[in-house]
Design an enzyme around this catalytic site. Sequence first.
Site, PDB file in Angstrom:
ATOM      1  N   SER A  47      23.855 -39.937 116.138  1.00 16.55           N
ATOM      2  CA  SER A  47      23.420 -41.390 115.478  1.00 16.55           C
ATOM      3  C   SER A  47      22.250 -42.002 115.914  1.00 16.55           C
ATOM      4  O   SER A  47      21.955 -42.946 115.179  1.00 16.55           O
ATOM      5  CB  SER A  47      24.866 -42.125 115.975  1.00 16.55           C
ATOM      6  OG  SER A  47      24.773 -42.237 117.448  1.00 16.55           O
ATOM      7  N   ASP A 338      24.776 -52.404 119.868  1.00 18.68           N
ATOM      8  CA  ASP A 338      26.444 -52.501 119.919  1.00 18.68           C
ATOM      9  C   ASP A 338      26.519 -51.750 121.387  1.00 18.68           C
ATOM     10  O   ASP A 338      25.616 -51.722 122.295  1.00 18.68           O
ATOM     11  CB  ASP A 338      26.703 -51.718 118.829  1.00 18.68           C
ATOM     12  CG  ASP A 338      26.335 -50.322 118.874  1.00 18.68           C
ATOM     13  OD1 ASP A 338      25.824 -49.524 119.808  1.00 18.68           O
ATOM     14  OD2 ASP A 338      26.380 -49.571 117.567  1.00 18.68           O
ATOM     15  N   HIS A 341      24.449 -48.087 121.357  1.00 15.17           N
ATOM     16  CA  HIS A 341      22.810 -47.821 120.685  1.00 15.17           C
ATOM     17  C   HIS A 341      21.974 -48.903 121.075  1.00 15.17           C
ATOM     18  O   HIS A 341      22.497 -50.014 121.031  1.00 15.17           O
ATOM     19  CB  HIS A 341      23.034 -47.739 119.300  1.00 15.17           C
ATOM     20  CG  HIS A 341      23.996 -46.817 118.863  1.00 15.17           C
ATOM     21  ND1 HIS A 341      25.220 -47.001 118.445  1.00 15.17           N
ATOM     22  CD2 HIS A 341      24.041 -45.251 118.666  1.00 15.17           C
ATOM     23  CE1 HIS A 341      25.866 -45.826 118.139  1.00 15.17           C
ATOM     24  NE2 HIS A 341      24.971 -44.702 118.107  1.00 15.17           N
TER      25      HIS A 341
END
Length: 363
Positions: A47, A338, A341
């Site tokens: 991600s 978040d 991340h």
Amino acid sequence: MKVPNYLEIFFCFILFLCFCHVGAAAGSSNLLPENEAVPAIIVFGDSIVDPGNNNYIKTSIKCNFPPYGRDFNGGTPTGRFSNGKIPTDFVAEEFGVKELVPAYLDPHLTTQDLLTGVSFASGASGYDPLTAKITSVLSLNDQLELFKDYIKKIKAAVGEEKATAILSKSIIIVCTGSDDIANTYFITPFRRPHYDVASYTDLMLQSASSFFHQLYALGGRKIGILSLPAIGCVPSQRTLFGGAARRCSEAANSAAKLFNSKLSSLIASLGNEYSDSKFVYFDIYTPFLALIQNPAENGFEEAKKGCCGTGTIEVSVLCNPLSTKLTCPDPDQYIFWDSYHPSNKAYKILTLQIIKNTPRNFF
């Protein structure tokens, strides 16, 4: 290994709490040595470097909705797990290749997009094949299959000789492994009964070694591999394992450091084995931890919570339009966007630190 459906549903929800990271930066093409060229940036991983591949596969691990992308080209949620750009966007810009590295699965890619590089990364993937299977995302093997398809396309576009040159001169970035430690090992029950941390990191390393050998066999010659970060210090790990004080998870950080020591040795060995290539190890653990421990030095006010929602647990579908009212007004004050991340600003700072010696390493 087949995961029962009800377990898939449960653990997909749990795994919304975590993923992988790294760093990023901006700048001009001043890193390029004279008479050298980087035709493309090619990316594999999770991600941290997924610009939207998960948008096009059947998985719940997505972020193509607000407030993601709040500071990206006028507020566009593209599938990047960030409020803005991700590390490989900054790398491509720094090397004067292009402004953004697109997702390979984007149906709107042009031939020029392909020739200047794409990302095969998939949020929630890892070195351990089970990591991707649990969340129905692209494993490293899946990403390699897409890479083979990509090679066919660029050969058809510019011929075999030029395509081979592009592959050999391009910088290949690999960023993955955090989900293996944070999620597959410490959250799910599938690996811990059979592996301690030492043997599990050996399992990860075996998969990593196979992947790197295959990248070389397919024509990659400049391959940069990022270490694992201090995964135990991301907000969601603090919430889940840090107690009432939300301290860093020392178990996760210790596992990351152990794997990094093995990964560094592997990369050095590959460099000796393939004398016509450059395998480069990038340490993200040290600068990432330093950023968290000394946020004010880089203009940050918050290092333990993310900007989205409460900042303690929201990530992926839990960081959604309903979180907007609680989301911070200025992400540049937060190291994390978040609960897993980093923010656009943190990525930019970290990437510049990581790649500052890139010319010396790759050329």
